[in-house]
Scaffold this active site. Sequence first.
Site, PDB file in Angstrom:
ATOM      1  N   CYS A  96       0.832  -1.207   0.000  1.00 46.67           N
ATOM      2  CA  CYS A  96       0.000   0.000   0.000  1.00 46.67           C
ATOM      3  C   CYS A  96       0.871   1.263   0.000  1.00 46.67           C
ATOM      4  CB  CYS A  96      -0.982  -0.033   1.161  1.00 46.67           C
ATOM      5  SG  CYS A  96      -2.357   1.137   0.974  1.00 46.67           S
ATOM      6  N   ARG A 125      -1.874   7.527  -6.171  1.00 51.32           N
ATOM      7  CA  ARG A 125      -2.180   7.451  -4.747  1.00 51.32           C
ATOM      8  C   ARG A 125      -3.701   7.520  -4.518  1.00 51.32           C
ATOM      9  NH1 ARG A 125      -2.298  11.608  -0.855  1.00 51.32           N
ATOM     10  NH2 ARG A 125      -1.651  10.957   1.240  1.00 51.32           N
ATOM     11  N   HIS A 194      -2.942  -5.265   1.352  1.00 54.81           N
ATOM     12  CA  HIS A 194      -2.289  -5.524   2.638  1.00 54.81           C
ATOM     13  C   HIS A 194      -2.251  -7.021   2.943  1.00 54.81           C
ATOM     14  CE1 HIS A 194      -2.201  -1.329   4.276  1.00 54.81           C
ATOM     15  NE2 HIS A 194      -3.204  -1.167   3.429  1.00 54.81           N
ATOM     16  N   GLU A 196      -0.420  -8.490   4.913  1.00 52.78           N
ATOM     17  CA  GLU A 196      -0.059  -8.681   6.322  1.00 52.78           C
ATOM     18  C   GLU A 196      -1.259  -8.768   7.255  1.00 52.78           C
ATOM     19  OE1 GLU A 196      -0.187  -4.214   5.731  1.00 52.78           O
ATOM     20  OE2 GLU A 196       0.424  -5.964   4.567  1.00 52.78           O
TER      21      GLU A 196
END
Length: 214
Positions: A96, A125, A194, A196
């Site tokens: 990200c 972005r 993401h 994670e």
Amino acid sequence: MVQESVITAPAPGAAATAPRIGVLALQGDVREHFAALEHCGAEPVGVRRLAELESVDALVLPGGESTAISKLLEVFELLEPLRARLRAGMPAFGSCAGMILLASEVLDTRPDAQHLSGIDMTVRRNAFGRQVDSFETDLDFTGLDDPIRAVFIRAPWAERTGPGVEVLATVPSGPFAGRVVAARQGAVLATSFHPEVTGDLRVHELFVDMVRAA
């Protein structure tokens, strides 16, 4: 909803060959990357100072607020040393905000924001919208046998990738179909989502394997 964790213990003996992987610990979801790297057999290290950057084999740039992280890189005098290590071939993974920082060009950002040019790509972005536009979807990811669940939170996408960049995943359907959300150039990996936060370790396993190979 985010899937329940499927994290398992690292393989026996993994610690003996554990690569030392830094996690840029200036802002963002540092703890989640620490946990994923540990379970993939790496030794995670928080990086806030030059000595810590110099001590690691590779670096993870976590999700967070890209302009804030870029400013903090300057405050902590890490910006140019990090650029130099990337030019020298240090493996890196950005999720990200980390993908934004690794780009060679960033659209819709502040004029004083910095980037690292780790991957030859143009990133937009907040491309998918604001926080309320966050979403999840399943993605086919090059090198993984089964689709991965991807969580997008104020996420970027890559509008252009250079000739040396391998596109690993694109949005499969809907109004954003075909947008590039994962890419790799050499030893540098980036995802706009993401990995994670889901408990699926396969992207982190891929990166740890890249570090070992490097």
